[in-house]
Design an enzyme around this catalytic site. Sequence first.
Site, PDB file in Angstrom:
ATOM      1  N   CYS A   1      25.886  -1.096  10.099  1.00 30.37           N
ATOM      2  CA  CYS A   1      25.377   0.224   9.734  1.00 30.37           C
ATOM      3  C   CYS A   1      26.159   1.267  10.513  1.00 30.37           C
ATOM      4  O   CYS A   1      26.422   1.080  11.700  1.00 30.37           O
ATOM      5  CB  CYS A   1      23.894   0.292  10.101  1.00 30.37           C
ATOM      6  SG  CYS A   1      23.128   1.890   9.775  1.00 30.37           S
ATOM      7  N   LEU A   2      26.527   2.364   9.853  1.00 30.57           N
ATOM      8  CA  LEU A   2      27.297   3.410  10.538  1.00 30.57           C
ATOM      9  C   LEU A   2      26.525   4.010  11.709  1.00 30.57           C
ATOM     10  O   LEU A   2      27.135   4.567  12.617  1.00 30.57           O
ATOM     11  CB  LEU A   2      27.700   4.506   9.552  1.00 30.57           C
ATOM     12  CG  LEU A   2      28.748   4.096   8.502  1.00 30.57           C
ATOM     13  CD1 LEU A   2      29.063   5.270   7.581  1.00 30.57           C
ATOM     14  CD2 LEU A   2      30.022   3.578   9.153  1.00 30.57           C
TER      15      LEU A   2
ATOM     16  N   GLY B   1      28.134   2.730   2.654  1.00 31.04           N
ATOM     17  CA  GLY B   1      26.911   3.420   2.271  1.00 31.04           C
ATOM     18  C   GLY B   1      26.454   4.354   3.375  1.00 31.04           C
ATOM     19  O   GLY B   1      26.758   4.128   4.552  1.00 31.04           O
TER      20      GLY B   1
ATOM     21  N   GLN C   1      20.826   9.613   8.099  1.00 32.01           N
ATOM     22  CA  GLN C   1      21.911   9.280   9.031  1.00 32.01           C
ATOM     23  C   GLN C   1      22.761  10.496   9.390  1.00 32.01           C
ATOM     24  O   GLN C   1      23.551  10.438  10.327  1.00 32.01           O
ATOM     25  CB  GLN C   1      22.810   8.184   8.447  1.00 32.01           C
ATOM     26  CG  GLN C   1      22.102   6.840   8.330  1.00 32.01           C
ATOM     27  CD  GLN C   1      23.055   5.789   7.798  1.00 32.01           C
ATOM     28  OE1 GLN C   1      23.190   5.646   6.597  1.00 32.01           O
ATOM     29  NE2 GLN C   1      23.735   5.087   8.689  1.00 32.01           N
TER      30      GLN C   1
ATOM     31  N   HIS D   1      19.839  -1.789   1.765  1.00 29.28           N
ATOM     32  CA  HIS D   1      20.044  -1.221   3.106  1.00 29.28           C
ATOM     33  C   HIS D   1      19.827   0.294   3.092  1.00 29.28           C
ATOM     34  O   HIS D   1      19.115   0.839   3.954  1.00 29.28           O
ATOM     35  CB  HIS D   1      21.467  -1.571   3.565  1.00 29.28           C
ATOM     36  CG  HIS D   1      21.847  -1.030   4.907  1.00 29.28           C
ATOM     37  ND1 HIS D   1      22.136  -1.844   5.983  1.00 29.28           N
ATOM     38  CD2 HIS D   1      22.002   0.244   5.342  1.00 29.28           C
ATOM     39  CE1 HIS D   1      22.436  -1.062   7.030  1.00 29.28           C
ATOM     40  NE2 HIS D   1      22.367   0.193   6.658  1.00 29.28           N
ATOM     41  N   GLU D   2      20.413   0.965   2.109  1.00 30.66           N
ATOM     42  CA  GLU D   2      20.311   2.425   2.071  1.00 30.66           C
ATOM     43  C   GLU D   2      18.905   2.888   1.689  1.00 30.66           C
ATOM     44  O   GLU D   2      18.409   3.877   2.234  1.00 30.66           O
ATOM     45  CB  GLU D   2      21.355   3.021   1.115  1.00 30.66           C
ATOM     46  CG  GLU D   2      22.809   2.699   1.459  1.00 30.66           C
ATOM     47  CD  GLU D   2      23.187   2.944   2.916  1.00 30.66           C
ATOM     48  OE1 GLU D   2      22.626   3.865   3.540  1.00 30.66           O
ATOM     49  OE2 GLU D   2      24.031   2.206   3.434  1.00 30.66           O
TER      50      GLU D   2
ATOM     51  N   HIS E   1      16.683   2.934   4.673  1.00 24.58           N
ATOM     52  CA  HIS E   1      16.863   4.114   5.536  1.00 24.58           C
ATOM     53  C   HIS E   1      15.909   5.239   5.149  1.00 24.58           C
ATOM     54  O   HIS E   1      15.441   5.990   6.003  1.00 24.58           O
ATOM     55  CB  HIS E   1      18.300   4.654   5.412  1.00 24.58           C
ATOM     56  CG  HIS E   1      19.290   4.021   6.352  1.00 24.58           C
ATOM     57  ND1 HIS E   1      19.162   4.077   7.722  1.00 24.58           N
ATOM     58  CD2 HIS E   1      20.444   3.342   6.130  1.00 24.58           C
ATOM     59  CE1 HIS E   1      20.199   3.462   8.291  1.00 24.58           C
ATOM     60  NE2 HIS E   1      20.985   3.000   7.341  1.00 24.58           N
TER      61      HIS E   1
END
Length: 153
Positions: A88-89, A46, A51, A130-131, A134
């Site tokens: 997380c990226l 994701g 991000q 999670h997304e 953000h």
Amino acid sequence: MALREIRYREDEVLYKRCKEVVKFDEKLAILLDDMYETMQKANGVGLAAPQVGILKRAVVIDIGEGRIELINPEIIETSGSQNGSEGCLSFPGLFGEVERPNFVKVKAFDRNGKEFELEGEELLARAICHECDHLDGVVFTSHVTEYIDMDGE
Ligand code: CO
């Protein structure tokens, strides 16, 4: 498509509330394509627009079952709970235990501005939560109950 630069850790763009998407135009389509390519290159499941430095309410998800795009997503129903490791990226190498609902229903728009609903369980429910976080400037570390040592140090 092009790769975008992923923003990391303390980058302030990760901690701001994103704005609603109002124009479902070519620029949005390019952003979504770039986000998907960037996510895949980084082996993520994701990625949210902040991000890559864009404060817009847009996310891409692919848990291995195909591309999902959520524009202006709104979680309208949740149930149950699950505990599991999350990363997380924007936080490479960091993993922690996070509790999430086991089921979520989300309302969102597609890239053409058409509204739809999506239901997800387990990993998909986790990714959606999670997304969506953000987009409100919330990163997963604020939910971690225990960090997981992945290198066995
Ligand atoms: Co993340």
